[in-house]
Design a protein around this motif. Structure first.
Motif, PDB file in Angstrom:
ATOM      1  N   LEU A  75       5.295 -29.876  21.727  1.00 58.99           N
ATOM      2  CA  LEU A  75       5.135 -28.479  22.120  1.00 58.99           C
ATOM      3  C   LEU A  75       6.469 -27.747  22.074  1.00 58.99           C
ATOM      4  O   LEU A  75       7.533 -28.359  22.250  1.00 58.99           O
ATOM      5  CB  LEU A  75       4.585 -28.389  23.549  1.00 58.99           C
ATOM      6  N   GLU A  76       6.399 -26.430  21.877  1.00 64.32           N
ATOM      7  CA  GLU A  76       7.564 -25.563  22.030  1.00 64.32           C
ATOM      8  C   GLU A  76       7.195 -24.536  23.098  1.00 64.32           C
ATOM      9  O   GLU A  76       6.326 -23.691  22.853  1.00 64.32           O
ATOM     10  CB  GLU A  76       7.920 -24.858  20.723  1.00 64.32           C
ATOM     11  N   ILE A  77       7.825 -24.629  24.243  1.00 64.91           N
ATOM     12  CA  ILE A  77       7.497 -23.764  25.379  1.00 64.91           C
ATOM     13  C   ILE A  77       8.628 -22.773  25.592  1.00 64.91           C
ATOM     14  O   ILE A  77       9.795 -23.158  25.745  1.00 64.91           O
ATOM     15  CB  ILE A  77       7.261 -24.592  26.661  1.00 64.91           C
ATOM     16  N   PHE A  78       8.276 -21.488  25.578  1.00 70.84           N
ATOM     17  CA  PHE A  78       9.246 -20.405  25.727  1.00 70.84           C
ATOM     18  C   PHE A  78       8.949 -19.632  27.012  1.00 70.84           C
ATOM     19  O   PHE A  78       7.795 -19.376  27.344  1.00 70.84           O
ATOM     20  CB  PHE A  78       9.132 -19.398  24.566  1.00 70.84           C
ATOM     21  N   THR A  79      10.001 -19.224  27.707  1.00 75.02           N
ATOM     22  CA  THR A  79       9.813 -18.293  28.824  1.00 75.02           C
ATOM     23  C   THR A  79      10.983 -17.323  28.866  1.00 75.02           C
ATOM     24  O   THR A  79      11.885 -17.385  28.033  1.00 75.02           O
ATOM     25  CB  THR A  79       9.603 -19.023  30.162  1.00 75.02           C
ATOM     26  N   LYS A  80      10.952 -16.408  29.852  1.00 75.79           N
ATOM     27  CA  LYS A  80      11.923 -15.308  29.879  1.00 75.79           C
ATOM     28  C   LYS A  80      12.352 -15.002  31.300  1.00 75.79           C
ATOM     29  O   LYS A  80      11.669 -15.368  32.266  1.00 75.79           O
ATOM     30  CB  LYS A  80      11.324 -14.034  29.264  1.00 75.79           C
ATOM     31  N   VAL A  81      13.481 -14.283  31.393  1.00 74.71           N
ATOM     32  CA  VAL A  81      14.034 -13.864  32.681  1.00 74.71           C
ATOM     33  C   VAL A  81      14.568 -12.447  32.557  1.00 74.71           C
ATOM     34  O   VAL A  81      15.133 -12.081  31.538  1.00 74.71           O
ATOM     35  CB  VAL A  81      15.152 -14.823  33.135  1.00 74.71           C
ATOM     36  N   TYR A  82      14.373 -11.637  33.559  1.00 77.35           N
ATOM     37  CA  TYR A  82      14.969 -10.311  33.718  1.00 77.35           C
ATOM     38  C   TYR A  82      14.212  -9.496  34.757  1.00 77.35           C
ATOM     39  O   TYR A  82      14.776  -9.038  35.727  1.00 77.35           O
ATOM     40  CB  TYR A  82      15.024  -9.501  32.409  1.00 77.35           C
ATOM     41  N   PHE A  83      12.912  -9.296  34.558  1.00 69.50           N
ATOM     42  CA  PHE A  83      12.151  -8.375  35.393  1.00 69.50           C
ATOM     43  C   PHE A  83      11.935  -8.934  36.801  1.00 69.50           C
ATOM     44  O   PHE A  83      12.090 -10.132  37.040  1.00 69.50           O
ATOM     45  CB  PHE A  83      10.809  -8.043  34.734  1.00 69.50           C
ATOM     46  N   PRO A  84      11.578  -8.061  37.762  1.00 67.42           N
ATOM     47  CA  PRO A  84      11.438  -8.502  39.158  1.00 67.42           C
ATOM     48  C   PRO A  84      10.371  -9.573  39.338  1.00 67.42           C
ATOM     49  O   PRO A  84       9.296  -9.514  38.737  1.00 67.42           O
ATOM     50  CB  PRO A  84      11.023  -7.213  39.894  1.00 67.42           C
ATOM     51  N   THR A  85      10.698 -10.553  40.155  1.00 71.10           N
ATOM     52  CA  THR A  85       9.733 -11.566  40.567  1.00 71.10           C
ATOM     53  C   THR A  85       9.831 -11.708  42.086  1.00 71.10           C
ATOM     54  O   THR A  85      10.768 -11.215  42.710  1.00 71.10           O
ATOM     55  CB  THR A  85      10.012 -12.925  39.912  1.00 71.10           C
ATOM     56  N   GLY A  86       8.876 -12.396  42.666  1.00 66.94           N
ATOM     57  CA  GLY A  86       8.884 -12.555  44.115  1.00 66.94           C
ATOM     58  C   GLY A  86       8.714 -11.209  44.785  1.00 66.94           C
ATOM     59  O   GLY A  86       8.026 -10.325  44.285  1.00 66.94           O
ATOM     60  N   PRO A  87       9.364 -11.008  45.912  1.00 69.69           N
ATOM     61  CA  PRO A  87       9.220  -9.729  46.628  1.00 69.69           C
ATOM     62  C   PRO A  87       9.950  -8.568  45.972  1.00 69.69           C
ATOM     63  O   PRO A  87       9.793  -7.421  46.388  1.00 69.69           O
ATOM     64  CB  PRO A  87       9.824 -10.043  48.013  1.00 69.69           C
ATOM     65  N   GLY A  88      10.773  -8.853  44.955  1.00 73.10           N
ATOM     66  CA  GLY A  88      11.470  -7.774  44.247  1.00 73.10           C
ATOM     67  C   GLY A  88      12.691  -7.259  44.967  1.00 73.10           C
ATOM     68  O   GLY A  88      13.054  -6.083  44.827  1.00 73.10           O
TER      69      GLY A  88
END
Length: 335
Positions: A75-88
């Motif tokens: 498998l090739e699994i891609f993800t990303k980071v930047y936008f708000p997560t959790g409570p923000g």
């Protein structure tokens, strides 16, 4: 299913990738989402794209569960980071060292893996020095938590600056993930030439223009019940730019072209983006397994030059080409 190299790297990915933006964890129940992932696997898709922000982390969890038991090396699994997560809260978003280091740990936990194949900066962060961001990504790569680094919706000059730092830090920046379709071609004038020069491939999202290029939206008619255009969770906002009677009328004129080529409208749209040699993969999404089965029929399709010219003629000046449309939020104020 055909494979392509991701940019100039040695990583091979399925030329049609499965993404779960606006579906898993929000529009689609877990059982249906899992069925779609399994359909993707059955049809030869090995590349799966998600992000921590999708359904506020729930999409990663659903994908991790759906892929449980699959051979990780296949498998090739891609993800990303930047936008708000959790409570923000104030450090719950952006590309600071703190947010990147904390976010990769959360993504790996939800995806039930010890590494991702590609970790992507979901947008450019104008409030964090690029050096800080790239050094944090270097830590992620050098610790074995990601094999490659990518960006999403970055401008040509931003990609060039990041690529220079990546070379200094000995990390492989190999991809950009932009919106790209017959109707949305803003990357062609600046981002694509720069990416070709630097060995960066495009992993394009929304090749079917949020469903408009399937032809199911008809000029002068009510929006289909249950369609993305009626979804108030986010889909309606994204698709409304294309819901113009003139655009929809032109899309209907593409139907005979698809029929002549022996393709569905969705297959024509996906095959169209794959004709660009800088595109490493087209991301499809689905709420039903049969949609996956239809979309993967675009793999390996070669469209004739005459057909490509007719598409341009029909869509004409309704194609968006302005490079300035590639943009990131000016600030991290998401309140």
């Amino acid at each position: 299913m055909k494979t392509r190299n991701l940019g100039a790297s040695g990583l091979k990915i399925s030329e049609i990738a499965y993404g779960n933006w606006l579906t898993h964890g929000s529009q689609v129940e877990a059982d249906a989402a899992t069925a779609c992932v399994h359909a993707a696997l059955e049809h030869g898709i090995t590349t799966f794209d998600t992000a921590d922000v999708y359904a506020n982390t729930a999409a990663e969890t659903v994908l991790g569960e759906a892929l449980k038991g699959e051979r990780r090396e296949g498998l090739e699994i891609f993800t990303k980071v930047y936008f708000p997560t959790g409570p923000g809260a104030h450090n719950d978003h952006g590309l600071s060292r703190k947010h990147i280091r904390e976010s990769i740990e959360g993504s790996l936990r939800r995806l039930q893996t010890d590494h991702v194949d590609l970790y992507q900066a979901h947008r450019y962060d104008y409030e964090t020095p690029l050096e800080e961001t790239m050094e944090a990504f270097a830590d992620v790569v050098h610790s074995g938590k990601a094999h490659y680094i990518g960006v999403s919706e970055w401008r040509a000059e931003e990609i060039r600056a990041a690529h220079e730092l990546a070379r200094e830090l000995h990390i492989p920046l190999v991809s950009n993930q932009p919106q790209y379709s017959m109707l949305w071609r803003v990357i062609e004038d600046e981002v694509v030439p720069t990416s070709r020069e630097l060995g960066i491939g495009q992993i394009v999202w929304s090749p079917i223009a949020q469903g408009v290029l399937t032809g199911k939206y008809k000029p002068g008619e009510d929006l289909p019940a249950g369609s993305r255009a009626t979804d108030e969770k986010g889909g309606a906002d994204m698709i409304k730019r294309f819901l113009d009677d003139d655009v929809l009328s032109r899309v209907q004129q593409l139907v005979p072209l698809a029929e002549e080529a022996g393709l569905s409208m969705a297959q024509l749209a996906v095959a169209w983006v794959l004709q660009n040699d800088n595109v490493s993969a087209a991301i499809i999404g689905a709420s039903r397994p049969e949609q996956v089965a239809d979309n993967v029929g675009a793999s390996g399709v070669v469209l004739e030059d005459e057909l490509m010219s007719k598409v341009d003629e029909i869509l004409g000046d309704r194609v968006e080409r302005d490079p300035a449309k590639t943009q990131s939020p000016a600030t991290r104020d998401f309140g």
